[in-house]
Design a protein around this motif. Sequence first.
Motif, PDB file in Angstrom:
ATOM      1  N   HIS A 212     149.401  43.674  15.142  1.00 32.98           N
ATOM      2  CA  HIS A 212     149.917  43.301  16.461  1.00 32.98           C
ATOM      3  C   HIS A 212     151.269  42.588  16.377  1.00 32.98           C
ATOM      4  CE1 HIS A 212     149.130  38.973  16.492  1.00 32.98           C
ATOM      5  NE2 HIS A 212     149.607  38.932  17.710  1.00 32.98           N
ATOM      6  N   LEU A 213     151.745  42.300  15.164  1.00 34.49           N
ATOM      7  CA  LEU A 213     153.127  41.808  15.020  1.00 34.49           C
ATOM      8  C   LEU A 213     153.928  42.931  14.366  1.00 34.49           C
ATOM      9  CD1 LEU A 213     152.647  38.100  13.843  1.00 34.49           C
ATOM     10  CD2 LEU A 213     152.935  38.985  16.164  1.00 34.49           C
ATOM     11  N   PRO A 214     155.169  43.130  14.791  1.00 36.34           N
ATOM     12  CA  PRO A 214     155.904  44.318  14.319  1.00 36.34           C
ATOM     13  C   PRO A 214     156.441  44.206  12.896  1.00 36.34           C
ATOM     14  CG  PRO A 214     157.273  43.021  15.807  1.00 36.34           C
ATOM     15  CD  PRO A 214     155.919  42.362  15.787  1.00 36.34           C
ATOM     16  N   VAL A 215     156.438  42.978  12.355  1.00 36.25           N
ATOM     17  CA  VAL A 215     157.009  42.810  11.013  1.00 36.25           C
ATOM     18  C   VAL A 215     155.988  42.162  10.090  1.00 36.25           C
ATOM     19  CG1 VAL A 215     159.434  42.691  11.702  1.00 36.25           C
ATOM     20  CG2 VAL A 215     158.046  40.606  11.759  1.00 36.25           C
ATOM     21  N   PHE A 216     156.209  42.336   8.783  1.00 36.77           N
ATOM     22  CA  PHE A 216     155.316  41.747   7.785  1.00 36.77           C
ATOM     23  C   PHE A 216     156.064  40.631   7.060  1.00 36.77           C
ATOM     24  CE2 PHE A 216     152.180  41.759   4.328  1.00 36.77           C
ATOM     25  CZ  PHE A 216     151.030  41.891   5.083  1.00 36.77           C
ATOM     26  N   SER A 217     155.336  39.856   6.253  1.00 33.40           N
ATOM     27  CA  SER A 217     155.962  38.691   5.616  1.00 33.40           C
ATOM     28  C   SER A 217     156.736  39.053   4.349  1.00 33.40           C
ATOM     29  CB  SER A 217     154.890  37.650   5.284  1.00 33.40           C
ATOM     30  OG  SER A 217     153.853  38.253   4.553  1.00 33.40           O
ATOM     31  N   VAL A 218     156.345  40.141   3.685  1.00 36.45           N
ATOM     32  CA  VAL A 218     157.052  40.530   2.456  1.00 36.45           C
ATOM     33  C   VAL A 218     157.341  42.030   2.500  1.00 36.45           C
ATOM     34  CG1 VAL A 218     156.166  38.715   0.941  1.00 36.45           C
ATOM     35  CG2 VAL A 218     154.798  40.780   1.294  1.00 36.45           C
ATOM     36  N   ARG A 219     158.249  42.487   1.635  1.00 41.93           N
ATOM     37  CA  ARG A 219     158.614  43.908   1.705  1.00 41.93           C
ATOM     38  C   ARG A 219     158.300  44.646   0.406  1.00 41.93           C
ATOM     39  NH1 ARG A 219     164.001  41.717   3.142  1.00 41.93           N
ATOM     40  NH2 ARG A 219     164.785  40.743   1.259  1.00 41.93           N
ATOM     41  N   ASP A 220     157.649  43.980  -0.508  1.00 43.86           N
ATOM     42  CA  ASP A 220     157.259  44.644  -1.754  1.00 43.86           C
ATOM     43  C   ASP A 220     155.769  44.383  -1.960  1.00 43.86           C
ATOM     44  OD1 ASP A 220     156.763  45.287  -4.479  1.00 43.86           O
ATOM     45  OD2 ASP A 220     158.891  45.062  -4.932  1.00 43.86           O
ATOM     46  N   ALA A 221     154.998  45.466  -2.196  1.00 46.47           N
ATOM     47  CA  ALA A 221     153.536  45.353  -2.288  1.00 46.47           C
ATOM     48  C   ALA A 221     153.105  44.371  -3.377  1.00 46.47           C
ATOM     49  CB  ALA A 221     152.935  46.723  -2.547  1.00 46.47           C
ATOM     50  N   ILE A 222     153.953  44.179  -4.363  1.00 45.60           N
ATOM     51  CA  ILE A 222     153.544  43.309  -5.470  1.00 45.60           C
ATOM     52  C   ILE A 222     153.396  41.855  -4.991  1.00 45.60           C
ATOM     53  CG2 ILE A 222     155.786  42.638  -6.463  1.00 45.60           C
ATOM     54  CD1 ILE A 222     154.476  43.603  -9.207  1.00 45.60           C
ATOM     55  N   ARG A 223     153.994  41.535  -3.836  1.00 44.23           N
ATOM     56  CA  ARG A 223     153.873  40.162  -3.302  1.00 44.23           C
ATOM     57  C   ARG A 223     152.794  40.051  -2.229  1.00 44.23           C
ATOM     58  NH1 ARG A 223     159.222  36.691  -2.787  1.00 44.23           N
ATOM     59  NH2 ARG A 223     157.641  35.094  -3.140  1.00 44.23           N
ATOM     60  N   PHE A 224     152.062  41.133  -1.944  1.00 40.02           N
ATOM     61  CA  PHE A 224     151.033  41.074  -0.905  1.00 40.02           C
ATOM     62  C   PHE A 224     149.949  40.036  -1.230  1.00 40.02           C
ATOM     63  CE2 PHE A 224     146.954  42.605   0.842  1.00 40.02           C
ATOM     64  CZ  PHE A 224     147.241  42.592   2.197  1.00 40.02           C
ATOM     65  N   PRO A 225     149.383  40.053  -2.451  1.00 44.30           N
ATOM     66  CA  PRO A 225     148.338  39.049  -2.727  1.00 44.30           C
ATOM     67  C   PRO A 225     148.844  37.620  -2.541  1.00 44.30           C
ATOM     68  CG  PRO A 225     148.347  40.753  -4.414  1.00 44.30           C
ATOM     69  CD  PRO A 225     149.571  40.975  -3.575  1.00 44.30           C
ATOM     70  N   GLU A 226     150.072  37.362  -2.996  1.00 45.59           N
ATOM     71  CA  GLU A 226     150.645  36.015  -2.863  1.00 45.59           C
ATOM     72  C   GLU A 226     150.764  35.648  -1.379  1.00 45.59           C
ATOM     73  OE1 GLU A 226     154.678  36.014  -4.228  1.00 45.59           O
ATOM     74  OE2 GLU A 226     154.965  33.865  -3.871  1.00 45.59           O
ATOM     75  N   SER A 227     151.196  36.614  -0.563  1.00 42.35           N
ATOM     76  CA  SER A 227     151.412  36.317   0.858  1.00 42.35           C
ATOM     77  C   SER A 227     150.083  36.076   1.572  1.00 42.35           C
ATOM     78  CB  SER A 227     152.187  37.447   1.536  1.00 42.35           C
ATOM     79  OG  SER A 227     151.381  38.597   1.668  1.00 42.35           O
ATOM     80  N   ILE A 228     149.031  36.777   1.178  1.00 42.53           N
ATOM     81  CA  ILE A 228     147.727  36.580   1.832  1.00 42.53           C
ATOM     82  C   ILE A 228     147.099  35.271   1.353  1.00 42.53           C
ATOM     83  CG2 ILE A 228     145.369  37.504   2.038  1.00 42.53           C
ATOM     84  CD1 ILE A 228     147.447  39.071   3.664  1.00 42.53           C
ATOM     85  N   LYS A 229     147.214  35.009   0.053  1.00 41.05           N
ATOM     86  CA  LYS A 229     146.593  33.792  -0.481  1.00 41.05           C
ATOM     87  C   LYS A 229     147.227  32.529   0.095  1.00 41.05           C
ATOM     88  CE  LYS A 229     144.641  35.717  -4.624  1.00 41.05           C
ATOM     89  NZ  LYS A 229     144.618  35.787  -6.073  1.00 41.05           N
ATOM     90  N   ALA A 230     148.478  32.645   0.547  1.00 43.70           N
ATOM     91  CA  ALA A 230     149.143  31.488   1.162  1.00 43.70           C
ATOM     92  C   ALA A 230     148.400  31.015   2.411  1.00 43.70           C
ATOM     93  CB  ALA A 230     150.581  31.864   1.516  1.00 43.70           C
ATOM     94  N   PHE A 231     147.690  31.938   3.069  1.00 46.09           N
ATOM     95  CA  PHE A 231     146.967  31.592   4.296  1.00 46.09           C
ATOM     96  C   PHE A 231     145.551  31.092   4.009  1.00 46.09           C
ATOM     97  CE2 PHE A 231     150.079  34.619   5.855  1.00 46.09           C
ATOM     98  CZ  PHE A 231     150.377  34.192   7.129  1.00 46.09           C
ATOM     99  N   LEU A 232     145.064  31.370   2.814  1.00 48.56           N
ATOM    100  CA  LEU A 232     143.639  31.137   2.536  1.00 48.56           C
ATOM    101  C   LEU A 232     143.379  29.698   2.105  1.00 48.56           C
ATOM    102  CD1 LEU A 232     142.843  34.450   0.608  1.00 48.56           C
ATOM    103  CD2 LEU A 232     142.347  33.885   2.994  1.00 48.56           C
ATOM    104  N   PRO A 233     142.138  29.256   2.190  1.00 46.85           N
ATOM    105  CA  PRO A 233     141.813  27.905   1.734  1.00 46.85           C
ATOM    106  C   PRO A 233     142.177  27.733   0.257  1.00 46.85           C
ATOM    107  CG  PRO A 233     139.947  28.878   2.887  1.00 46.85           C
ATOM    108  CD  PRO A 233     140.978  29.963   2.738  1.00 46.85           C
ATOM    109  N   ALA A 234     142.485  26.501  -0.125  1.00 45.11           N
ATOM    110  CA  ALA A 234     142.867  26.224  -1.515  1.00 45.11           C
ATOM    111  C   ALA A 234     141.679  26.479  -2.432  1.00 45.11           C
ATOM    112  CB  ALA A 234     143.309  24.777  -1.629  1.00 45.11           C
ATOM    113  N   PRO A 235     141.924  27.069  -3.621  1.00 51.77           N
ATOM    114  CA  PRO A 235     140.803  27.333  -4.544  1.00 51.77           C
ATOM    115  C   PRO A 235     140.168  26.046  -5.062  1.00 51.77           C
ATOM    116  CG  PRO A 235     142.911  27.964  -5.526  1.00 51.77           C
ATOM    117  CD  PRO A 235     143.206  27.558  -4.129  1.00 51.77           C
TER     118      PRO A 235
END
Length: 530
Positions: A212-235
């Motif tokens: 529902h938002l037209p843009v994403f936070s990163v533009r290279d798939a290799i940074r997807f896990p990092e970008s999602i984990k930024a939102f998640l609770p701390a390990p």
Amino acid sequence: MPIPKPVPRPAPVPPAQPRTERGSLPKEECAPAADRVRAEQEVCPPPLPEPRPEPACGEPCTPAAPVPAARTEPEGPAPRKIEWAPVQGAGPDPYGDQLGILHSQTVGPDGPVVLQDMALHETLNGFVHEKLVERAVHVKGWGAMGRFICEHDMSAYTMLPFLQRPGCTVPTASRFSLAVSNKGTPDTSRNVRGFSTKFYTEQGVFDLLCNHLPVFSVRDAIRFPESIKAFLPAPTNNLIDPQRFWDFVARAPESTNFVTWLYSDMGTVKSLRRLRAYGVNTYVWKNKCGERRYVKYHWIPKLGAEYITAGEAEQLACQNPDCAGQDLYDAIRRGDCPCYELNVQLMEPWNAEKLPYDPLDDTKVWSESDYPLIPVGTLTLDRNPDCYREQVEKLAFSPSNLLEGAELSADKMLQGRSFIYTDAQRYRLGQDFRRSKVNGQADWRADCQAPSGIGVEACGVQERTDICRQDDFTQAGEFFRSLCPEERERLTENLAGSLAAACGEVRRTVLGYLWQADEEYGRAVAEKLR
Ligand code: HEM
């Protein structure tokens, strides 16, 4: 912090059920799925009053839509029937509390339980194994079935079989979701919402995954896990830590545009019926002459898009954390079926070189005045699932479920996405995930996969680098300036409220990004942080 603190949820109080003999539920509750579907059809009349226009050409196109039968189907060869109900698993719960047995098999009334009591073992085994593995992301979701009607001939641009002539209708299944969620995340949380649709055509299944938002936070798939984990609770302690999110933003200046959209009113939504959604990545359409164009997909709700303030989102989350899912279900049940218009933006690949930004960069939008929205057709969601597990949780979407006429572009994120969805689904649903009725790919074989880019030249030196035209801040500034004063005020307030939890160095870095986007933007957030 992208997701507000979890709101304590009242313990669900099941409605009192009159018990019948031997503890079974009242008869209508146990009705077979097909009966329930019939009952629901009575409550939910066909939503499209207008008969569909006759097909303009005689080309085969339309698979039969399953229900309701009253609608006129375009003429054509006997269509393949896609049945929805009853699906496997719908109907009485084989392991639930509706069994005709109330006692384990024992030696005498007080004696030990015998090992051979298979009814007991099956009941307990069934219970402990019945949950499906959750999705890695987009965990909380809601589904609905419907139909897509092509309203404009797209054959000049694509060979996609269901977009060749107005009137062509295909059955669909859609799933809405919260991108960073668990099953208890409030529906109105500041979050990205997913809106994925399967189009069941005679030629195979086409998937369209949108956010529902037209843009994403990163533009290279290799940074997807990092970008999602930024939102998640701390390990360390399983608690949301805004510092983790802002650390990530400081490391990823390309996320400035995304952060601006997310913290604006657009980050909070109350009704899925009024959800605008975007394909985010850039795909390719290819026509019969082999001409390729870049394409971006857009869903526009017929009711108009609606966003809410952070205050309203918090209030709704307290009242009913599942309010958006409930609203969707109730609306479809009463026949108030949501409709969304599919639009596309098209770009000639040679035009891409002239732009100040890279059109294959998913942190950017394409200007709608330069690349106007072209209407394609309408999706109507007119049927609720009658078995959530089979019809919604087993839905397996992938950006690579493409048909001839639609391809992946060289967008780096999209390339990374192309194989990971089916990997996730093999783990989540098992090797035969495509064979579930809702995935409509019982006959699928690897050689059915529509190829992307055959004949496109690709040459260069292998390297690990960012794209050439990064331009991380211009569009964030443009979006900020497009907001009215009240909206800017709420955006900067939301941002400052969250950024306040970050350490000084991270704050300074992020403020620098906002400043580069627009001086007034950076200044307003900095003032609110004082
Ligand atoms: C490299 C980046 C990405 C990766 C690795 C990734 C990965 C995933 C995975 C593993 C799932 C769960 C699939 C399943 O179990 O069925 C998923 C779901 C989803 N993704 Fe992505 N994703 C990425 C980027 C995006 C982007 C840019 C969008 C924007 C449209 C997007 C939209 C969705 C949606 C809407 C769903 C939910 C599908 C459903 O309802 O089942 N993803 N993603």
